[in-house]
Design an enzyme around this catalytic site. Sequence first.
Site: not given
Lengths: 474, 474
Positions: B273, B285, B319-320, B347, B435
């Site tokens: 992503h 990520d 995606e997130e 991912d 994140h």
Amino acid sequence: MRPTAVLFALSAFALPAAAAATDIQKEYGEVSRKIIAAALEDQEGLARLQYLCDRIGHRLSGSPSLERAIQWSAEEMKKAGLVNVQTPPVKVPHWVRGRESVTLLAPIERSLPMLGLGMSVGTPGEGITAEVVAVSSFDELQALGKDKILGKIVLFDPEWKGYGQTVLYRANGASRAAELGAVGTLVRSMTGNSLATPHTGALNYTVDVPKIPAAAITVEDAAMIHRLTKSGVPVKVRLMMEAKHLPDADSHNVMGEIRGREEPEEVVVLGGHIDSWDLGQGANDDGSGIIATFQAVALLQKLGLKPRRTIRVVFWVNEENGGTGGRAYRALVGDAVKNHVAAIEMDGGAEKPLGFGYGTGGEQRRRGGAAGVPAKQTSPASFQRAVEIGKLLESIGAGKMMPGGGGADIAPLLAAGVPGFGVRTVGEHYFDWHHTNADTFDKIVPREFRENVASLAVLAYVLADMPERIGDIE
Amino acid sequence: MRPTAVLFALSAFALPAAAAATDIQKEYGEVSRKIIAAALEDQEGLARLQYLCDRIGHRLSGSPSLERAIQWSAEEMKKAGLVNVQTPPVKVPHWVRGRESVTLLAPIERSLPMLGLGMSVGTPGEGITAEVVAVSSFDELQALGKDKILGKIVLFDPEWKGYGQTVLYRANGASRAAELGAVGTLVRSMTGNSLATPHTGALNYTVDVPKIPAAAITVEDAAMIHRLTKSGVPVKVRLMMEAKHLPDADSHNVMGEIRGREEPEEVVVLGGHIDSWDLGQGANDDGSGIIATFQAVALLQKLGLKPRRTIRVVFWVNEENGGTGGRAYRALVGDAVKNHVAAIEMDGGAEKPLGFGYGTGGEQRRRGGAAGVPAKQTSPASFQRAVEIGKLLESIGAGKMMPGGGGADIAPLLAAGVPGFGVRTVGEHYFDWHHTNADTFDKIVPREFRENVASLAVLAYVLADMPERIGDIE
């Protein structure tokens, strides 16, 4: 028949001084086991450290929370049955951080996590906006020269070679860059392990060089800026810091004692520093140092042990950005410094203890600081005695004696000839947490904290109780 | 004569189905070694990832930087010689963070590092000030009931049992607390390793339950608040978040292909992503996922390898905080989903790859999400074929095949019966960075990134080239 007795018999006339040597294992084996057992079961020390961390919090010089910590500490010393509890006054620098930010403006815009360096001047209200020149070393800075540095913000992004080898860029970078006309500096945080974690710490401005503002950014962002400039991409940032110096504030050291039963004027002093940076909880730097040294003395008191000499615990103030507490204590004791049998400092966190550095004399090198010279080695016989005392801590693996010793707060005592001991731990994570929001109580491993209490209590007790003064053993 | 031909000749009548089985080692051993060697020397993939990280940066849905990343990606695919490069439109949620803070007000005042959870509503401008109730579990929350929760801010501080087992408190905590009358929630960051590092991530509001604001605080501060409330000390905080939802924004997936030489309508799709959270650089990520999958295809192109079927790389968007990119791709291919021979997703960061999860069917469980069911196991013969392909990666230790497979973006394909592969790495540090501002390019280990490129390229090539469709092998 004890081997030392044999030695005595054989050499009574030839070596009268050595003949009187105390058999440390024989004299102090049992009491040490008792002290260690008590320390490993102790709940009170951890409860005290938790209170300091969670209920008082961080403790920068000049802050109300530092003064609360000082008052609370004196009360706790009294509750523990210590005598001569005092809070002698100390004037401390009063630096305040205020709001602050670093904003990457080019090649892309992004707010960068940061911490202004302690004692830095601030920026104008709108901040300082300038192109960044990244360097790996002072040599590289010098080679660039005034032409390339004038009007720029210098980023120091040295390779991490451990704190002692790398911190000079935090301590001295601002003035080194200012000499070449830089308008501000950034420095990679002083750590080998980062999760986007900025680390503060003090800088030292050189006299007669313009003072320019300085901040730490994360290892990650320093690497990013360095990658960009290396590949020829111009990097621009805005540095904004409200940091300022207020007039010196009134503060205090904290002291309490177990009075010696035979030589009360002779003193073994131990402690750490009560101030911290204005972040996290100052749990390992140096909450654990003050509480472990205090709890060591509180345990001796609780066990009813009355050493030959006085044992004094001191919480020195303002280690982080001035060192006024250590110097004030030295001034306070005056000529009585000659009665200081030993000084023990704990200021490296409460990870698993391995033993102590032991040395004396000279001006102690402040860890990571620029000034001073390393401690001198003591006489072989004196060091050997320390090794004997260390053996009392073999059951917890905490009795190894190493050259060196001391720390910033006892440096003025060591400079006057007092033998100095500094706690040495495995040091696996201390500099991950040091001067950050991550220096919190959860990092304290109870068993390891208690082993520190045990080793401090045994060392302090034996030094205070054995007939010889450790520094006089030749 | 090739051994497969011998096998065929010997068993043509006795075992017609098995007889046709490709000897993977024989057919693909040499080309795999060539691909691996090229991948381990590749510089271009890392240069692309560095550009994405340093020059474009993080890429939240709705942000200008995401759109820059999309345009740049399409250009890079064209430069690499891929064909049918497209950026089909996708509407994405547009959530913006704004300013935000958590301030501890009692028992002491302190600003706490924090990150609002993605998709959270904001607070009134003055914030929400309330007492904190800390719980370790939903059971504990439920047992406290409305009397104890009404008007409070609930802190979820569950024990860390790994991301998949713990993230439900981030995902569902706000609505669970709101059902009992809470006015806001805090959650410990989803990590087992913190240096005062807050981690964001999406929450899911339950329909018909009041939406209350939710933020992550550090593991350290969650532990502190929990210690305080456990010992009966009231804790009060102010939560301020400007977070808001804007109208859905226009965005895009990015796609490019190597067309198949014999069955161009049949497709092996691989990708990751392109969006990230609004922090750090989204390096692991999922910058590494999109660039490693892309570079795998770019390398095949560079090596002049023309597989039997088409290999398509897709950078899915959003995606997130929505998953609209994965669903839009599924909608775009429509009935042609039956021509998807396999889907491969990366991912989970570019740490050292171990192999792949392989499964299909059902609704893929979004990692850490609440919905869906795990992938089904494939037929033993099909799995055995995957194992054979994995053996081509033994030289880099990256060919282990495990049950499971896929990921959020290919879940809609797997639900339609497409065989799915998900990259599996050692996973030592991914959730330390996930994140956060620490998800940066410096965390990419070049050798490990290249091993991922190698393993993706070999798997994609063999799946696209071998005569059988992997999912049809019974």
